[in-house]
Write an enzyme that holds these catalytic residues in place. Structure first.
Site, PDB file in Angstrom:
ATOM      1  N   ASP A 103       1.291  -0.850   0.431  1.00 28.90           N
ATOM      2  CA  ASP A 103       0.081   0.101   0.076  1.00 28.90           C
ATOM      3  C   ASP A 103       0.624   1.029  -0.200  1.00 28.90           C
ATOM      4  OD1 ASP A 103       0.967  -0.808   2.581  1.00 28.90           O
ATOM      5  OD2 ASP A 103      -0.565   0.309   3.611  1.00 28.90           O
ATOM      6  N   ASP A 145       7.302   4.025   2.910  1.00 25.66           N
ATOM      7  CA  ASP A 145       7.128   5.302   3.768  1.00 25.66           C
ATOM      8  C   ASP A 145       8.967   5.572   3.985  1.00 25.66           C
ATOM      9  OD1 ASP A 145       7.214   7.430   5.355  1.00 25.66           O
ATOM     10  OD2 ASP A 145       5.484   6.785   6.800  1.00 25.66           O
ATOM     11  N   LYS A 150       6.177   7.841  -0.102  1.00 27.99           N
ATOM     12  CA  LYS A 150       6.411   9.087   0.840  1.00 27.99           C
ATOM     13  C   LYS A 150       7.644   9.592   0.083  1.00 27.99           C
ATOM     14  CE  LYS A 150       3.365   9.333   4.314  1.00 27.99           C
ATOM     15  NZ  LYS A 150       3.482   9.417   6.071  1.00 27.99           N
ATOM     16  N   VAL A 175      -2.178  10.254   6.456  1.00 24.44           N
ATOM     17  CA  VAL A 175      -2.704   9.694   5.468  1.00 24.44           C
ATOM     18  C   VAL A 175      -3.283   8.431   5.765  1.00 24.44           C
ATOM     19  CG1 VAL A 175      -1.796  11.495   3.513  1.00 24.44           C
ATOM     20  CG2 VAL A 175      -0.873   8.850   4.428  1.00 24.44           C
ATOM     21  N   ASP A 183      -3.991   2.494   7.351  1.00 26.11           N
ATOM     22  CA  ASP A 183      -5.176   2.669   9.000  1.00 26.11           C
ATOM     23  C   ASP A 183      -4.227   4.069   9.859  1.00 26.11           C
ATOM     24  OD1 ASP A 183      -2.416   1.624   9.620  1.00 26.11           O
ATOM     25  OD2 ASP A 183      -3.372   0.831  11.115  1.00 26.11           O
ATOM     26  N   ARG A 185      -8.817   2.289   7.044  1.00 32.13           N
ATOM     27  CA  ARG A 185      -8.329   1.055   5.936  1.00 32.13           C
ATOM     28  C   ARG A 185      -9.528   0.856   5.071  1.00 32.13           C
ATOM     29  NH1 ARG A 185      -4.229  -1.343   8.015  1.00 32.13           N
ATOM     30  NH2 ARG A 185      -3.605  -2.653   9.659  1.00 32.13           N
TER      31      ARG A 185
HETATM   32  C1  PRP Z   1       2.886  -0.139   6.528  1.00 27.51           C
HETATM   33  C2  PRP Z   1       3.229  -0.628   4.552  1.00 27.51           C
HETATM   34  C3  PRP Z   1       4.817  -0.587   4.527  1.00 27.51           C
HETATM   35  C4  PRP Z   1       5.050  -0.097   5.958  1.00 27.51           C
HETATM   36  C5  PRP Z   1       5.731   0.424   5.465  1.00 27.51           C
HETATM   37  O1  PRP Z   1       2.976  -1.650   7.065  1.00 27.51           O
HETATM   38  O2  PRP Z   1       2.164  -1.572   4.831  1.00 27.51           O
HETATM   39  O3  PRP Z   1       4.682  -3.112   5.140  1.00 27.51           O
HETATM   40  O4  PRP Z   1       3.913  -0.490   7.393  1.00 27.51           O
HETATM   41  O5  PRP Z   1       6.690   1.802   5.830  1.00 27.51           O
HETATM   42  P1  PRP Z   1       8.104   1.626   5.820  1.00 27.51           P
HETATM   43  O6  PRP Z   1       8.526   1.953   4.405  1.00 27.51           O
HETATM   44  O7  PRP Z   1       8.651   2.884   6.822  1.00 27.51           O
HETATM   45  O8  PRP Z   1       8.953   0.665   5.945  1.00 27.51           O
HETATM   46  P2  PRP Z   1       2.560  -1.350   8.347  1.00 27.51           P
HETATM   47  O9  PRP Z   1       3.963  -1.569   9.553  1.00 27.51           O
HETATM   48  O10 PRP Z   1       1.898  -0.344   9.751  1.00 27.51           O
HETATM   49  O11 PRP Z   1       1.211  -2.570   8.681  1.00 27.51           O
HETATM   50  P3  PRP Z   1      -0.039  -2.752   8.156  1.00 27.51           P
HETATM   51  O12 PRP Z   1       0.668  -2.849   6.394  1.00 27.51           O
HETATM   52  O13 PRP Z   1      -0.488  -4.265   8.590  1.00 27.51           O
HETATM   53  O14 PRP Z   1      -0.345  -1.624   8.241  1.00 27.51           O
END
Ligand code: PRP
Length: 183
Positions: free
Chosen positions: A104, A107, A135, A157, A163, A169
């Site tokens: 998704d 970051d 991002k 966001v 979420d 979500r």
């Molecule tokens: C989010 C997203 C990525 C990760 C990105 O997952 O789905 O896997 O963070 O962040 P990064 O680039 O800083 O490593 P999260 O750990 O929030 O779990 P989720 O998918 O269950 O929301």
């Protein structure tokens, strides 16, 4: 739910459901072309990737398979540390497969850096990444993102898989969360 259902929780809608769905279809056309005859394996990273996986996978016109992984990143508070633990591994052996990781959001890129290294060690025929949102921080790490939906600003966001405390979500649009929600 859409933005109207959570009136006040967002300060701004960044992308509407229509814009997101159009972009997903555009990416699917590219993937169709790039992977024709290769039957790629789409690897979704739970939980956030569920929405984009469901939409992107169904938008493909070529044969493809899907599987999912769940990872947890150790970090202080909201900061990702880059230390990642696999909570659920793939069921399908990726050796010799054309693997396309579906995310998704990227970051800091730390999760993906770990995940791509881990998957590369399993000797897939090819390994690429599709992320719906990116991002600015993500540009600092060397991750080749073959398919990116939208570059988004460094703000909190939610929606389309993203979420806050497990909520939003299922928001079909993507928007900036009102600081009053997390203050
Ligand atoms: C989010 C997203 C990525 C990760 C990105 O997952 O789905 O896997 O963070 O962040 P990064 O680039 O800083 O490593 P999260 O750990 O929030 O779990 P989720 O998918 O269950 O929301």
């Amino acid at each position: 739910m859409d933005a109207a259902d959570i009136n006040g929780d967002l300060t701004e809608v960044l992308y509407t459901e229509k814009q997101i769905q159009e972009r997903v279809r555009e990416i699917a056309v590219q993937i169709d072309e790039d992977y024709r005859g290769k039957e790629p394996l789409l690897v979704g990273v739970l939980n956030g990737a569920v929405m984009v996986m469901a939409d992107l996978y169904r938008a493909l016109t070529i044969h493809a398979q899907m599987d999912c992984m769940a990872v947890s990143s150790y970090g202080s508070g909201t900061q990702s540390s880059g230390v990642v633990r696999i909570l659920k591994d793939l069921s399908i052996d990726v050796h010799g497969r054309h693997v396309l990781v579906v995310e998704d959001i990227v970051d800091t890129g730390l999760t993906l850096t770990y995940l791509l290294e881990n998957l590369a060690s399993r000797n897939p025929a090819s390994l690429k990444l599709a992320a719906m949102f990116r991002k600015p921080e993500a540009n600092k790490v060397h991750i080749d993102m073959a398919y990116v939906g939208f570059d988004i600003p460094n703000r909190f966001v939610v929606g389309y898989g993203l979420d806050f405390n497990g909520r939003y979500r299922n928001l079909v649009d993507v928007g900036v969360l009102n600081p009053s929600i997390y203050a």
